[in-house]
Each structure stands twice: as structure tokens, then as C-alpha cells.
Design an enzyme around this catalytic site. Structure first.
Site, PDB file in Angstrom:
ATOM      1  N   THR A 168      29.949   0.981   5.968  1.00 37.80           N
ATOM      2  CA  THR A 168      29.628   2.408   5.875  1.00 37.80           C
ATOM      3  C   THR A 168      30.646   3.280   6.607  1.00 37.80           C
ATOM      4  O   THR A 168      30.619   4.502   6.488  1.00 37.80           O
ATOM      5  CB  THR A 168      28.189   2.689   6.378  1.00 37.80           C
ATOM      6  N   GLU A 180      26.703   2.805  15.919  1.00 39.96           N
ATOM      7  CA  GLU A 180      28.084   3.325  15.930  1.00 39.96           C
ATOM      8  C   GLU A 180      29.077   2.233  16.332  1.00 39.96           C
ATOM      9  O   GLU A 180      30.172   2.140  15.784  1.00 39.96           O
ATOM     10  CB  GLU A 180      28.220   4.528  16.879  1.00 39.96           C
ATOM     11  N   ASP A 220      20.288   7.422   5.351  1.00 38.49           N
ATOM     12  CA  ASP A 220      21.390   7.133   4.419  1.00 38.49           C
ATOM     13  C   ASP A 220      21.858   5.685   4.281  1.00 38.49           C
ATOM     14  O   ASP A 220      21.643   5.026   3.258  1.00 38.49           O
ATOM     15  CB  ASP A 220      22.591   8.046   4.732  1.00 38.49           C
ATOM     16  N   GLU A 242      31.925  11.750   3.075  1.00 41.52           N
ATOM     17  CA  GLU A 242      31.022  11.229   2.028  1.00 41.52           C
ATOM     18  C   GLU A 242      31.365  11.664   0.601  1.00 41.52           C
ATOM     19  O   GLU A 242      31.311  10.859  -0.340  1.00 41.52           O
ATOM     20  CB  GLU A 242      29.560  11.591   2.350  1.00 41.52           C
ATOM     21  N   ARG A 295      31.865   1.111  13.554  1.00 42.68           N
ATOM     22  CA  ARG A 295      33.256   1.524  13.850  1.00 42.68           C
ATOM     23  C   ARG A 295      34.054   0.382  14.459  1.00 42.68           C
ATOM     24  O   ARG A 295      35.137   0.037  13.988  1.00 42.68           O
ATOM     25  CB  ARG A 295      33.268   2.724  14.817  1.00 42.68           C
TER      26      ARG A 295
HETATM   27  C1  DMJ Z   1      30.327   7.710   9.497  1.00 44.38           C
HETATM   28  O1  DMJ Z   1      30.323   7.255  10.791  1.00 44.38           O
HETATM   29  C2  DMJ Z   1      29.626   6.773   8.557  1.00 44.38           C
HETATM   30  O2  DMJ Z   1      30.000   7.062   7.256  1.00 44.38           O
HETATM   31  C3  DMJ Z   1      28.121   6.851   8.674  1.00 44.38           C
HETATM   32  O3  DMJ Z   1      27.465   6.051   7.735  1.00 44.38           O
HETATM   33  C4  DMJ Z   1      27.663   8.271   8.492  1.00 44.38           C
HETATM   34  N1  DMJ Z   1      28.372   9.194   9.292  1.00 44.38           N
HETATM   35  C5  DMJ Z   1      29.790   9.097   9.497  1.00 44.38           C
HETATM   36  C6  DMJ Z   1      30.644   9.988   8.658  1.00 44.38           C
HETATM   37  O4  DMJ Z   1      30.130  11.179   8.307  1.00 44.38           O
END
Ligand code: DMJ
Length: 563
Positions: A532, A183, A315, A448, A187
Site C-alpha cells: 500500500t 506505518e 482503505d 492515490e 514504509r
Molecule cells: C500512504 O502511506 C499509503 O498509501 C497508505 O495506504 C495511505 N496513506 C498514504 C498516502 O496517502
């Protein structure tokens, strides 16, 4: 006066001008036919021209309105210093509907941001209902850092500057807190690097280096697979109890983009080496179908029996295989990423099943040899990934991947459309004869599906994806907008609200929506790659010597045990 016959009552049987519309007239005088054709073409051209004029008029009108409101949309130009500069304006060939929708999304971002500034400034996340901030990520200003590039892209310069001052003066990573490596990377590190790539402001790079240095000891394991938690002040790393001491696949294979960017920008290979050693280890256990279970043992680097999924905990591992290849400018130096990704996509195709009666395609999870008919909304990033990766295949194959992406996007869109609130739940089941039923019923403002609609719009040019995105945006406006920000729903069937504005709503959901209604020249996909968390990072070609030839050996033909 005799009664008119019924046929003579028809207008084209009359003796007035309308008689020229009757075919018998031309049988009698065939010379008139070219005149009719000419009149028909001229009339149509006139109508088309009128329509175009009124479109142009609407654009002009909207431009004036936007000027008046001070809420101009911005476009990008490359400035003298080779950095991106924001310039206010509207591109000439834009349609008025998209301009207006983009403006609405920008208003939504302003509403979310203003609420955050007012009630949770510097905190990780805003709880809108109770009007306070919470430090869910250790007190790193997660929402603020996650929002930097969205503010920049939307041309919200004053807000961006205020956030920049907070980063420069108040962002402190020296926290006695066990942070999530994943995270914090996607982020905070991703947000800072993107802000640097967009603005060229060094403060973001300095802060990025600071947080990356604190995360780096997480890779000091026997296998090179990182631990998923690390204390930011002391550097002690471990895995949480709930994973039985294992690292998770997504948390171990979703730091490549950020650490490679950092190495490139500050010209220090050590960050890149750490994350690529982890991929090397994963490469050694990679099965022939390219699908790995979600738990990996960080001590010996083997896969622990567990679920295979494109949803939670799996994912973004697959996403980064593709994106590391794109980030490396698709050169020989990064070909191994593409090879691994293509293997995984063969595996993904084996997980696809169709619902009954409506034939919605969905991605199953795999437990041992059993396919479970469950799909997370999180897995809805996959249509976008498939579309993005399709262009590395030859013509026939590429079309197959686009077709699969479009089918899956339709399913994901229906995750939204099938509930009373028109917002998707967290995951779905596909019982025989019933198509799809929502299983976990909360919605936490996830991005997503919108992310995939953005890629599909960019890569196919099909405007339907803009319409779907607009419908989802309106559902967020109806259900999730409150006076003090945006909240998720505890239940997408009843509309019951929760009390959290997730930072990815500003980083991803609103950014992808804004880009969905922007021209493709805003953050073009051949120059930028999104991490992501939706943070665009500039693509810089890797030199061949950046690849250690010995890292990647031929993949053994074997499978991994799963439960
Ligand atoms: C985000 O923090 C990122 O996209 C991560 O890869 C998956 N989950 C969340 C959003 O749903």
C-alpha cells in the site's frame, strides 16, 4: 470581358487540373475513377509514412539527447543469477512524448532526493522551507528507506548505493519509541523487502527481519488483532487513547503482504502465521456485505460501532484482501482472501451515489444506517483496486467493474481539476445541485489518484489516463516544487504552502507517475504486487500447505453494528 458566373469561380469548375475533382468529370469518363482512387490511397500512405518517419526520428533524437545528458532511462533484464539487473536504454516501440515525460518525473525525483540528501540525510522526513529533517516515525530514515526501490527502478544507481550504505551502517531500530505498527510495516518493512526483491542484496533482508521481530509482539493480544503502537526497544504494545482502546481496521489488516513475503524469503512461517491469525479473526465477524467499521476491539475481536469507509482507517484493509490473493498467485490456498474481497466489493457498490447535476460517481461513508456524502482523496485508490480485481470475474462482471473504476477515476481526477491550483483537497462533499465541494482543503502530496491512473492505463491501455496523470504532475510542479524539495499545500484554493515533504511522495506519487510513462514490461503486474506504500514485491506461488484449512470457516450471515 463578361462577368464570371459565381459558380464558375469555384476551383473545381475551372478547366485546369482541379476539374478532375469534380464528379461530373467521372460521369463523362468513368474509366478515370480507378485512377483517382489509386492516387488517393497512394497519397495517404505517403503522408502516413512521413509521419511515422518523423516519429522515429524524434525517438532517435531524444535517445541521443538522453545519452548526452547522462540521464538515461533504464529497462530491466533478468540476469544470470535470476535477479533483476538494471540496463540503460529505451525500449524500441516507445512514443517520444512518454519518454520525455518519464524523464521529467525522474528529474523531479532527483530534485526531491537531492534536497533530502542535503538537508535531512538519515532523518524520517525533510521540512523543505526550514531546510531541516524531522523524525516523525521514530528516527528510522523513513524517506530514505521509502525511496530505495524508486531510486532502483529509475536507474539512479549512485543514489541507491549511498542509501544502501546508510542502511547497512547507520539504520538502527533499537529505539525507545512507540512506533506505529502500520506505518513502520508499510514504509520501512515494505521498503526494505522491495529493495531486496529488486536488488537481491541480503542487507535489506537482514534489516527487514530485525524490524519485523520488533513489531511482532503487537499481535500478542487475546484476539490476535494487533495493537497499533509498539515500543521498538522494549516491545510494549498498546492502542492510542483517541481510538478508545480500539485497533483500527486498516492498521490491523494491512500487514499481510509484508509479513507473508518475509516468511517466504527467510523460510520461517511465524510472521505469516501472526498476520493470518488476525485475518482469521476478522473473517469470523465478517458481515454479508463485507463492510467493517473502522474500530475493532483487540481483546475480544469484535467490531466497535464506528464509521464504514474506504477512506482513512478503512482503505487498505480492502486493498490487502485483493492483493494477498494476487500475491498468493490466485491459487486455492488464497481463495478465501478473494472471497472476502468480492463480498466487500458488493458492499462498496451499495455505497455508490451520483452527484447532481454532472453525475460524478462517489463512494459514501456509512454511519449506522445513514450514508454520508463525504469521500476522502484517500479512497481514490479504489478505482485502481477495482480495475486490478476485475480480471478475477467472468466477462460481463469484469466489464462492470472496469466501468465503475473508470467512473470513480473521473471523479477523483475532478477532485484535482475543480480547484484553482488543480491539486485535490483531502476530502470532498457532494451537495445537491453543486456536484463537489472541497471540504478539508489541504493537499499533502498524496498518491492515490495517480496510483489508480497507473492501474487503469496498464489494464485498459487508454492513453487518456496518461494525460490526466501528466496534468496532475504539472500541478505539483507549479504549486509544490520549491528550491529545496517539494511541499504540500495548506489550502488548495489559495496555494498556501506547508513545510513537509512526505516520504510517500518519493515512494508512491513519483514512482506511479514514472511507471505511468513507462512500458508495461517495467514491473509487470503479473510478476509483482505493490504494497500500500507503492513498494513492489515479487509474486511467489504459495504451496497449498501454507494455508491452514481450519482458519477459514463459512462466513455467518450477519451484520455488524455501526453508529
Ligand atoms: C500512504 O502511506 C499509503 O498509501 C497508505 O495506504 C495511505 N496513506 C498514504 C498516502 O496517502
Amino acid at each position: 470581358m463578361g462577368k464570371k458566373s459565381s459558380s464558375s469561380a469555384l476551383p473545381w469548375r475551372s478547366t485546369g487540373g482541379c476539374r478532375y475533382l469534380h464528379p461530373s468529370d467521372y460521369r463523362k469518363s468513368p474509366k478515370r475513377l480507378p485512377f483517382l482512387i489509386f492516387t488517393f490511397i497512394f497519397f495517404n500512405y505517403f503522408l502516413w509514412d512521413l509521419h511515422a518517419l518523423s516519429d522515429a526520428h524524434q525517438v532517435e533524437e531524444l535517445k541521443c539527447k538522453l545519452k548526452g545528458s547522462g540521464l538515461q532511462t533504464n529497462i530491466f533484464v533478468i540476469g544470470n543469477s535470476n535477479r533483476i539487473e538494471m540496463k540503460e536504454g529505451i525500449l524500441d516501440d516507445e512514443d517520444p512524448v512518454s519518454i520525455e515525460r518519464r524523464q521529467k518525473v525522474k528529474d523531479a525525483m532527483l530534485h526531491a532526493w537531492n534536497s533530502y540528501e542535503k538537508y535531512a540525510w538519515g532523518k524520517d522526513e525533510l521540512q523543505p522551507q526550514t531546510k531541516n529533517g524531522v523524525d516523525s516515525f521514530g528516527g528510522l530514515g523513513a524517506t530514505l528507506v521509502d525511496s530505495l526501490d524508486t531510486l532502483f527502478i529509475m536507474g539512479l544507481q549512485e543514489q541507491f548505493q549511498r542509501a544502501r550504505e546508510w542502511v547497512a551502517n547507520s539504520l538502527d531500530f533499537n529505539k525507545d519509541y512507540d512506533a506505529s505498527v502500520f506505518e513502520t510495516t508499510i514504509r520501512v518493512l515494505g521498503g526494505l523487502l522491495s529493495a531486496f526483491d529488486l536488488s537481491g542484496d541480503d542487507i535489506f533482508l537482514q534489516k527487514a527481519k530485525d524490524i519485523a521481530d520488533r513489531l511482532l509482539p503487537a499481535w500478542n493480544t487475546a484476539s490476535g488483532i494487533p495493537y497499533n503502537r509498539i515500543n521498538l526497544a522494549h516491545g510494549d504494545a498498546h492502542n492510542p487513547n483517541w481510538s478508545g482502546g480500539n485497533s483500527t481496521l486498516a492498521e490491523s489488516g494491512t500487514e499481510q503482504l509484508e509479513f507473508i513475503v518475509l516468511s517466504q524469503r527467510i523460510k520461517d512461517p511465524k510472521y505469516q502465521q501472526k498476520v493470518e491469525t488476525a485475518i482469521k479473526k476478522i473473517h469470523k465477524i465478517f458481515p454479508s456485505d463485507g463492510l467493517l467499521p473502522i474500530y475493532i476491539n483487540p481483546h475480544n475481536g469484535t467490531a466497535s460501532p464506528s464509521t464504514i469507509t474506504f477512506g482513512a482507517m478503512g482503505d487498505s484493509f480492502y486493498e490487502y484482501l485483493l492483493k494477498a490473493w494476487i500475491q498468493g498467485n490466485k491459487t486455492e490456498a488464497v481463495k478465501h482472501y478473494r472471497d472476502m474481497w468480492e463480498m466487500s466489493m458488493r458492499g462498496l457498490q451499495g455505497l455508490i451515489r451520483k452527484s447532481t447535476p454532472s453525475s460524478f460517481a462517489y463512494i459514501c461513508e456509512k454511519r449506522g444506517n445513514h450514508l454520508a456524502d463525504k469521500m476522502d482523496e484517500l479512497a481514490c485508490f479504489a478505482p485502481g483496486m477495482l480495475a486490478l480485481g476485475s480480471n478475477g470475474y467472468g466477462p460481463g462482471e469484469a466489464e462492470k467493474f472496469i466501468a465503475l473504476a473508470e467512473e470513480l477515476a473521473w471523479t477523483c481526477y475532478n477532485f484535482y481539476q475543480s480547484t484553482p491550483t488543480k491539486l485535490a483537497g483531502e476530502n470532498y462533499r457532494f451537495p445537491t445541485g453543486k456536484d463537489m465541494t472541497v471540504s478539508t482543503r489541504w493537499n499533502i502530496l498524496r498518491p492515490e489518484t495517480i496510483e489508480s491512473l497507473f492501474y487503469l492505463w496498464r489494464l485498459t491501455g487508454n492513453k487518456t489516463y496518461r494525460e490526466w496523470g501528466w496534468n496532475i504532475f504539472q500541478a505539483f510542479e507549479r504549486n509544490s516544487r520549491v528550491e529545496t524539495g517539494y511541499v504540500g499545500l495548506e489550502d488548495v484554493n489559495t496555494g498556501l504552502k506547508d513545510n513537509m515533504m512526505q516520504s510517500f511522495f518519493l515512494a508512491e506519487t513519483l514512482k506511479y507517475l514514472y511507471l505511468l510513462f513507462s512500458p508495461p514490461s517495467v514491473i509487470p503486474l503479473d510478476e509483482w504486487v505493490f504494497n500500500t506504500e507503492g513498494h513492489p514485491l515479487k509474486i511467489v506461488t504459495r504451496s497449498p500447505d501454507e494455508r491452514d484449512e481450519h482458519l477459514f470457516e463459512v462466513i455467518p450471515e450477519k451484520s455488524v453494528a455501526v453508529v
